[in-house]
Scaffold this motif. Structure first.
Motif, PDB file in Angstrom:
ATOM      1  N   UNK A 117     -75.131   2.684 -28.192  1.00  0.00           N
ATOM      2  CA  UNK A 117     -75.418   2.127 -29.521  1.00  0.00           C
ATOM      3  C   UNK A 117     -76.379   0.946 -29.416  1.00  0.00           C
ATOM      4  N   UNK A 118     -76.184   0.103 -28.398  1.00  0.00           N
ATOM      5  CA  UNK A 118     -77.068  -1.030 -28.197  1.00  0.00           C
ATOM      6  C   UNK A 118     -78.490  -0.562 -27.913  1.00  0.00           C
ATOM      7  N   UNK A 119     -78.629   0.459 -27.093  1.00  0.00           N
ATOM      8  CA  UNK A 119     -79.957   0.995 -26.784  1.00  0.00           C
ATOM      9  C   UNK A 119     -80.655   1.457 -28.053  1.00  0.00           C
ATOM     10  N   UNK A 120     -79.933   2.155 -28.922  1.00  0.00           N
ATOM     11  CA  UNK A 120     -80.545   2.634 -30.169  1.00  0.00           C
ATOM     12  C   UNK A 120     -80.935   1.464 -31.066  1.00  0.00           C
ATOM     13  N   UNK A 121     -80.126   0.400 -31.065  1.00  0.00           N
ATOM     14  CA  UNK A 121     -80.458  -0.785 -31.849  1.00  0.00           C
ATOM     15  C   UNK A 121     -81.735  -1.434 -31.319  1.00  0.00           C
ATOM     16  N   UNK A 122     -81.838  -1.558 -30.001  1.00  0.00           N
ATOM     17  CA  UNK A 122     -83.033  -2.158 -29.403  1.00  0.00           C
ATOM     18  C   UNK A 122     -84.268  -1.304 -29.658  1.00  0.00           C
ATOM     19  N   UNK A 123     -84.101   0.002 -29.613  1.00  0.00           N
ATOM     20  CA  UNK A 123     -85.218   0.896 -29.923  1.00  0.00           C
ATOM     21  C   UNK A 123     -85.669   0.698 -31.368  1.00  0.00           C
ATOM     22  N   UNK A 124     -84.716   0.572 -32.268  1.00  0.00           N
ATOM     23  CA  UNK A 124     -85.044   0.359 -33.678  1.00  0.00           C
ATOM     24  C   UNK A 124     -85.724  -0.984 -33.904  1.00  0.00           C
ATOM     25  N   UNK A 125     -85.420  -1.962 -33.036  1.00  0.00           N
ATOM     26  CA  UNK A 125     -86.034  -3.290 -33.152  1.00  0.00           C
ATOM     27  C   UNK A 125     -87.407  -3.365 -32.487  1.00  0.00           C
ATOM     28  N   UNK A 126     -87.849  -2.272 -31.879  1.00  0.00           N
ATOM     29  CA  UNK A 126     -89.207  -2.243 -31.361  1.00  0.00           C
ATOM     30  C   UNK A 126     -89.361  -2.150 -29.860  1.00  0.00           C
ATOM     31  N   UNK A 127     -88.259  -2.080 -29.109  1.00  0.00           N
ATOM     32  CA  UNK A 127     -88.374  -1.903 -27.654  1.00  0.00           C
ATOM     33  C   UNK A 127     -88.714  -0.434 -27.394  1.00  0.00           C
ATOM     34  N   UNK A 128     -89.903  -0.201 -26.853  1.00  0.00           N
ATOM     35  CA  UNK A 128     -90.391   1.167 -26.689  1.00  0.00           C
ATOM     36  C   UNK A 128     -90.408   1.630 -25.232  1.00  0.00           C
TER      37      UNK A 128
END
Length: 220
Positions: free
Chosen positions: A10-21
């Protein structure tokens, strides 16, 4: 910790949504058990929230977004020699190890370092550590492909720039990722590249808040 793997996803998906590509960085964040780096068991339930959490000696385990962002800027590659200034909880070092880097880390607070060494050893995470003044770097293992600083100072320590690998005909010079600014205000992350024997290229990036980068090596 129950459901830790699910919470990391879940944290990974949150970071992806925040712009970590950077998918390599996201994979590392999804692998490293952040909760084991939080010594206060009453706070471990917050391990996979995107927030900084206090550890000891006035230090924190950095917000996961900040760790992911700075790690992506560092562009750590397998086998690279990386110096970390500010071992802290050990979480940032563990993420770099998960990326295949050879990590050398300096911490000024000896009790904190002793605790972190135990956590790293318990979980089989190989990081070479030293108690000392991180602003001086660690010359014994220089030069470094990259250096990451996990505390903010008013300017760039010249010893760290000197310990970056110089460029060659086939390989660019080392890079330094560091937050700069006064500890009672907002800081800014800079990425600095060594472009020659005495030349650097400086790139200002995101604004952040970090604990201060202090000189000296307190023993307790």
């Amino acid at each position: 910790m129950r459901n830790a793997a699910f919470l990391r996803r879940e944290l990974v998906e949150l970071l992806r949504a925040k712009g970590i590509a950077d998918e390599r960085v996201l994979e590392a964040i999804g692998t490293v058990p952040r909760h084991v780096f939080i010594p206060d068991s009453s706070l471990q339930h917050r391990a996979y929230e995107d927030e900084a959490i206090p550890i000891r000696r006035g230090q924190t385990i950095s917000q996961p977004f900040t760790v992911a962002y700075m790690t992506a800027l560092l562009d750590a590659q397998p086998g690279e020699r990386i110096l970390e200034v500010g071992t802290g909880s050990g979480y940032q070092a563990a993420v770099l190890v998960a990326l295949g880097a050879r990590v050398f880390s300096v911490e000024r607070h000896k009790p904190l370092l002793d605790q972190t060494r135990g956590v790293l050893a318990e979980h089989g995470i190989s990081v070479r550590t030293r108690h000392g003044d991180g602003m001086e770097g660690w010359r014994a293992y220089a030069p470094y492909d990259a250096i990451i600083v996990t505390a903010a100072g008013p300017d760039v320590p010249p010893d760290l720039v000197e310990q970056l690998r110089a460029p060659t005909e086939t390989k660019p010079g080392g890079r330094l990722v560091i937050p700069i600014g006064e500890h009672d205000g907002q800081q800014q992350i800079y990425r600095i590249r060594r472009t020659g024997a005495d030349e650097i290229e400086t790139e200002p990036l995101a604004k952040v808040r970090f604990v201060p980068l202090l000189p000296g090596t307190p023993g307790a």
